[in-house]
Design an enzyme around this catalytic site. Structure first.
Site, PDB file in Angstrom:
ATOM      1  N   ASP A  16      44.405  40.153  41.946  1.00 44.88           N
ATOM      2  CA  ASP A  16      45.292  39.039  42.308  1.00 44.88           C
ATOM      3  C   ASP A  16      46.692  39.244  41.727  1.00 44.88           C
ATOM      4  O   ASP A  16      47.691  39.057  42.421  1.00 44.88           O
ATOM      5  CB  ASP A  16      44.743  37.712  41.770  1.00 44.88           C
ATOM      6  CG  ASP A  16      43.649  37.166  42.674  1.00 44.88           C
ATOM      7  OD1 ASP A  16      43.539  37.642  43.828  1.00 44.88           O
ATOM      8  OD2 ASP A  16      42.890  36.283  42.223  1.00 44.88           O
ATOM      9  N   GLY A  36      42.302  37.759  32.776  1.00 46.44           N
ATOM     10  CA  GLY A  36      41.339  37.913  31.683  1.00 46.44           C
ATOM     11  C   GLY A  36      41.672  39.096  30.790  1.00 46.44           C
ATOM     12  O   GLY A  36      42.193  40.116  31.252  1.00 46.44           O
ATOM     13  N   ARG A  72      46.700  32.698  33.603  1.00 48.20           N
ATOM     14  CA  ARG A  72      46.275  32.885  34.991  1.00 48.20           C
ATOM     15  C   ARG A  72      47.189  32.185  36.010  1.00 48.20           C
ATOM     16  O   ARG A  72      46.800  31.976  37.146  1.00 48.20           O
ATOM     17  CB  ARG A  72      44.844  32.381  35.165  1.00 48.20           C
ATOM     18  CG  ARG A  72      43.783  33.254  34.483  1.00 48.20           C
ATOM     19  CD  ARG A  72      42.405  32.955  35.023  1.00 48.20           C
ATOM     20  NE  ARG A  72      41.372  33.698  34.337  1.00 48.20           N
ATOM     21  CZ  ARG A  72      41.017  34.953  34.627  1.00 48.20           C
ATOM     22  NH1 ARG A  72      41.623  35.594  35.589  1.00 48.20           N
ATOM     23  NH2 ARG A  72      40.044  35.541  33.947  1.00 48.20           N
ATOM     24  N   LYS A  81      44.236  46.494  35.663  1.00 49.90           N
ATOM     25  CA  LYS A  81      43.419  45.975  34.568  1.00 49.90           C
ATOM     26  C   LYS A  81      42.277  45.125  35.101  1.00 49.90           C
ATOM     27  O   LYS A  81      42.453  44.417  36.075  1.00 49.90           O
ATOM     28  CB  LYS A  81      44.315  45.088  33.692  1.00 49.90           C
ATOM     29  CG  LYS A  81      43.601  44.279  32.649  1.00 49.90           C
ATOM     30  CD  LYS A  81      43.899  42.782  32.726  1.00 49.90           C
ATOM     31  CE  LYS A  81      43.274  42.093  33.911  1.00 49.90           C
ATOM     32  NZ  LYS A  81      43.266  40.627  33.850  1.00 49.90           N
ATOM     33  N   THR A  82      41.116  45.194  34.585  1.00 49.78           N
ATOM     34  CA  THR A  82      40.054  44.199  34.640  1.00 49.78           C
ATOM     35  C   THR A  82      38.747  44.827  34.157  1.00 49.78           C
ATOM     36  O   THR A  82      38.401  45.938  34.571  1.00 49.78           O
ATOM     37  CB  THR A  82      39.798  43.539  36.015  1.00 49.78           C
ATOM     38  OG1 THR A  82      38.676  42.680  35.900  1.00 49.78           O
ATOM     39  CG2 THR A  82      39.544  44.520  37.157  1.00 49.78           C
ATOM     40  N   ILE A  83      38.064  44.103  33.286  1.00 49.81           N
ATOM     41  CA  ILE A  83      36.774  44.619  32.821  1.00 49.81           C
ATOM     42  C   ILE A  83      35.768  44.634  33.972  1.00 49.81           C
ATOM     43  O   ILE A  83      34.772  45.338  33.917  1.00 49.81           O
ATOM     44  CB  ILE A  83      36.187  43.791  31.662  1.00 49.81           C
ATOM     45  CG1 ILE A  83      35.884  42.352  32.100  1.00 49.81           C
ATOM     46  CG2 ILE A  83      37.069  43.831  30.440  1.00 49.81           C
ATOM     47  CD1 ILE A  83      34.775  41.705  31.311  1.00 49.81           C
ATOM     48  N   ASP A  84      36.037  43.828  35.021  1.00 49.38           N
ATOM     49  CA  ASP A  84      35.075  43.722  36.125  1.00 49.38           C
ATOM     50  C   ASP A  84      34.936  45.028  36.918  1.00 49.38           C
ATOM     51  O   ASP A  84      33.964  45.211  37.644  1.00 49.38           O
ATOM     52  CB  ASP A  84      35.486  42.599  37.090  1.00 49.38           C
ATOM     53  CG  ASP A  84      35.298  41.222  36.478  1.00 49.38           C
ATOM     54  OD1 ASP A  84      34.899  41.149  35.300  1.00 49.38           O
ATOM     55  OD2 ASP A  84      35.552  40.220  37.171  1.00 49.38           O
ATOM     56  N   GLU A 133      32.469  38.695  24.431  1.00 51.38           N
ATOM     57  CA  GLU A 133      32.201  39.622  23.316  1.00 51.38           C
ATOM     58  C   GLU A 133      32.839  40.995  23.535  1.00 51.38           C
ATOM     59  O   GLU A 133      33.084  41.733  22.587  1.00 51.38           O
ATOM     60  CB  GLU A 133      30.686  39.845  23.158  1.00 51.38           C
ATOM     61  CG  GLU A 133      29.880  38.659  22.715  1.00 51.38           C
ATOM     62  CD  GLU A 133      29.547  37.681  23.832  1.00 51.38           C
ATOM     63  OE1 GLU A 133      30.106  37.808  24.932  1.00 51.38           O
ATOM     64  OE2 GLU A 133      28.722  36.791  23.599  1.00 51.38           O
TER      65      GLU A 133
HETATM   66  P1  FBP Z   1      40.185  39.327  35.435  1.00 50.20           P
HETATM   67  O1  FBP Z   1      39.711  39.512  36.841  1.00 50.20           O
HETATM   68  O2  FBP Z   1      41.397  38.487  35.331  1.00 50.20           O
HETATM   69  O3  FBP Z   1      40.338  40.630  34.731  1.00 50.20           O
HETATM   70  O4  FBP Z   1      39.061  38.523  34.616  1.00 50.20           O
HETATM   71  C1  FBP Z   1      37.728  38.880  34.730  1.00 50.20           C
HETATM   72  C2  FBP Z   1      36.833  38.029  33.882  1.00 50.20           C
HETATM   73  O5  FBP Z   1      36.652  38.604  32.610  1.00 50.20           O
HETATM   74  C3  FBP Z   1      35.512  37.821  34.601  1.00 50.20           C
HETATM   75  O6  FBP Z   1      34.581  38.805  34.304  1.00 50.20           O
HETATM   76  C4  FBP Z   1      35.119  36.435  34.173  1.00 50.20           C
HETATM   77  O7  FBP Z   1      34.368  35.813  35.159  1.00 50.20           O
HETATM   78  C5  FBP Z   1      36.423  35.747  34.008  1.00 50.20           C
HETATM   79  O8  FBP Z   1      37.360  36.725  33.670  1.00 50.20           O
HETATM   80  C6  FBP Z   1      36.405  34.661  32.965  1.00 50.20           C
HETATM   81  O9  FBP Z   1      37.636  34.029  32.962  1.00 50.20           O
HETATM   82  P2  FBP Z   1      38.203  33.131  31.800  1.00 50.20           P
HETATM   83  O10 FBP Z   1      38.701  34.040  30.748  1.00 50.20           O
HETATM   84  O11 FBP Z   1      39.334  32.405  32.457  1.00 50.20           O
HETATM   85  O12 FBP Z   1      37.104  32.270  31.302  1.00 50.20           O
END
Ligand code: FBP
Length: 553
Positions: free
Chosen positions: A176, A81, A145, A202-205, A427
């Site tokens: 991952d 993501g 992905r 990296k990850t916004i989560d 967003e």
């Molecule tokens: P990553 O773990 O790859 O950083 O992605 C996180 C995320 O933004 C989650 O918050 C969200 O559930 C998911 O990606 C959405 O994935 P997609 O962009 O495939 O719809």
């Protein structure tokens, strides 16, 4: 390309590096720390990573450069993501590589890991890089992905690496992707290919962190973006005084995003998945918790409020995950066709009733019909329910509505309950990176090249001391295997990076827990406003409340 004034201005922004990296490779040497071991399952992880396990943590310090001069050809991919700042990781990597030797080459493989498999790449030039400095998004090379995990895939990557003479591959990704980086590093080392592999967190989560990695990039900007929007909604709610806003925020597994937004905006309600799981809360209990706040406020004449719902919440509700598991079984293989062939919802409903255990059917039966149907419409390629697509903001508002209707009948609730729903995710993922993310990402990329130049592989680029000004940040590397343990994935034991969930005894959650009763019934909203890129450091460079609390004494 048409440029907005902000984009033009951001091109000129010079990201801040940790003090020790500011003079480039000439002035950097390595300080080795202790040998590392994995967070758990040491024997198993060691056996799986014989060439890359147990390496030492390292920090860069000022001193005479002892790295070997050689021409570097580095490949980079963006994986998973989007997260604000990804472009700056690439820019930092490029600048360090060129500053070290202008003959060095950086190749960007397009569309995520599949770019490496398809040998689809771009050779970076100053012109390309300059058009992406300090901008959001991953569009410089795109992302994807595809998982890099099989021997066949690694063999293709080896071939592609050989063709280009790659000396190193940098994988910018989440847990991952960095797990895959560790496996690829081990493969390359075992085959003595000479190709180093370095990861960037990296990850916004926000769930790729631990005692070494203080934050994953993108979390700062994404949560600031959502918090701005939530604050604006709070102000609207407090002005019109007629709606309860149910706001779902991204965060597939962990609730760090929801918690950070709650710390920034002080809403009436914020659910935390990890707490729901720890307390084994049922849907009915969660509904009661929200309805109690709505009732108290309504009876005080305050028929408005804000509730934040983390995206992954339903998977944390034990009875709901059991229901999902049973539904997956109910529709496994050919049974899906049989189910789809049923003529209408009533016959489908009867089929479901007959197939679920009594307890799971009870849970199913209290769900609003729209959600019930969603559970059967949206399937992933393996035929499983896509939990992230469930509109949990609507699920809870509907359930609260039903509960309040009962209370109204009983005469305890005297208010009105009008609702609005929002989902904030995409967003925030490609916003212009905040100064923090612009600086942090540039530093991660710059530092990744230092790790390459010093010959490290299977390491994550590490920049720490992040709650302090950038001058005091520390740069170094951490063996990825240190973060790994064995987990069950798709019916098999796999070595993976342990996900960081919200710690219920951690300071950010404790702060929230201490204040939430007051926030629930009073109107204590705070309005963070938009990210500021220019102005005083205390307004523009501040990072998250989560990090500040985690680092507070
Ligand atoms: P990553 O773990 O790859 O950083 O992605 C996180 C995320 O933004 C989650 O918050 C969200 O559930 C998911 O990606 C959405 O994935 P997609 O962009 O495939 O719809």
């Amino acid at each position: 390309m048409n440029l907005s004034p902000l984009q033009k201005a951001r091109y000129e922004y010079q990201p801040k590096l940790p003090g020790m990296l500011r003079n480039g490779i000439a002035d950097i040497c390595v300080k080795e720390g202790k040998a590392t071991k994995s967070v758990a399952d040491q024997d198993k992880i060691k056996a799986l990573f014989p060439n890359t396990y147990g390496k030492k943590e390292i920090t860069f310090v000022k001193g005479a450069n002892t790295s070997q001069a050689k021409k570097q050809v580095v490949g980079v991919i963006l994986s998973g993501g989007q997260a604000p700042g990804g472009h700056n990781v690439v820019c930092g990597l490029y600048d360090a590589l060129k500053a070290t030797d202008k003959n060095n080459v950086l190749l960007g493989f397009k569309g995520g890991p599949s770019g490496l498999l398809d040998d689809d790449y771009v050779k970076f030039t100053d012109k390309i890089i300059d058009a992406y400095r300090n901008t959001g998004g991953f569009d410089i090379i795109g992302s994807g992905r595809t998982k890099l995990e099989t021997e066949e895939q690694f063999a293709i990557v080896e071939k592609v690496a050989k063709k280009h003479g790659l000396t190193a591959i940098v994988i910018i990704g989440g847990d991952d992707s960095n797990t895959n980086a560790a496996v690829l590093a081990e493969y390359m080392a075992a085959k003595k290919t000479g190709v180093q592999v370095i990861g960037c967190p990296k990850t916004i989560d926000g769930d790729l962190k631990n005692e070494d990695i203080e934050a994953s990039f993108g979390f700062d900007t994404a949560t600031k973006t959502y918090s701005e929007l939530i604050g604006n909604i709070e102000r609207d709610a407090n002005s019109a005084k007629k709606y309860w806003h149910f706001i779902k925020v991204m965060g597939r597994s962990a609730s760090h995003v929801a918690l950070e937004c709650a710390l920034e905006t002080q809403p009436n309600i914020c659910l935390i998945g990890e707490e729901v799981a720890a307390k084994k809360m049922s849907l009915a209990q969660i509904t009661k918790y929200i309805a109690d706040a709505v009732e108290t406020r309504g009876n005080n004449g305050e028929n408005f409020g804000v509730a934040i719902i983390p995206e992954g919440i339903v998977e944390f509700v034990p009875e709901f995950s059991k229901l999902i598991a049973e539904i997956n079984e109910l529709l496994a293989g050919e049974k899906t066709e049989k189910f789809n062939a049923l003529p209408d919802w009533n016959s489908k409903y009867e089929y479901i009733k007959a197939g679920l255990t009594k307890a799971s059917f009870k849970v199913f039966d209290i769900l609003p019909q729209g959600i019930q149907q969603q559970l059967f419409l949206e399937r992933d390629p393996h035929g499983n329910v896509q939990v992230s697509l469930i509109e949990s903001e609507k699920l809870f508002s509907e359930m609260v509505k039903t509960e309040l209707a009962k209370r109204k009948k009983a005469g305890t609730y005297k208010g009105k309950f009008g609702t609005q729903h929002h989902f904030f995710g995409y967003e925030g993922r490609c916003a212009f990176p905040s100064n923090f993310d612009a600086d942090y990402c540039y530093s991660l990329g710059y530092n990744a090249f230092m790790l390459i130049q010093y010959g490290y592989t299977g390491y994550l680029s590490k920049v720490s001391n992040l709650s302090k000004p950038a001058e005091e940040w520390k740069a170094g590397g951490m063996p990825i295997t240190k973060m790994m343990n064995i987990e069950r994935r798709n019916g098999k034991d796999k070595p993976v990076i342990r996900k960081a969930l919200v710690e219920l005894d951690g300071k950010p959650f404790k702060y929230f827990e201490k204040h939430r009763e007051e926030w629930a019934v009073k109107t204590c909203f705070t309005y963070p406003g938009a990210i500021q890129y220019y102005g005083p450091a205390e307004v523009c460079d501040l990072t998250t409340r989560t990090l500040a609390l985690e680092k507070s004494r």
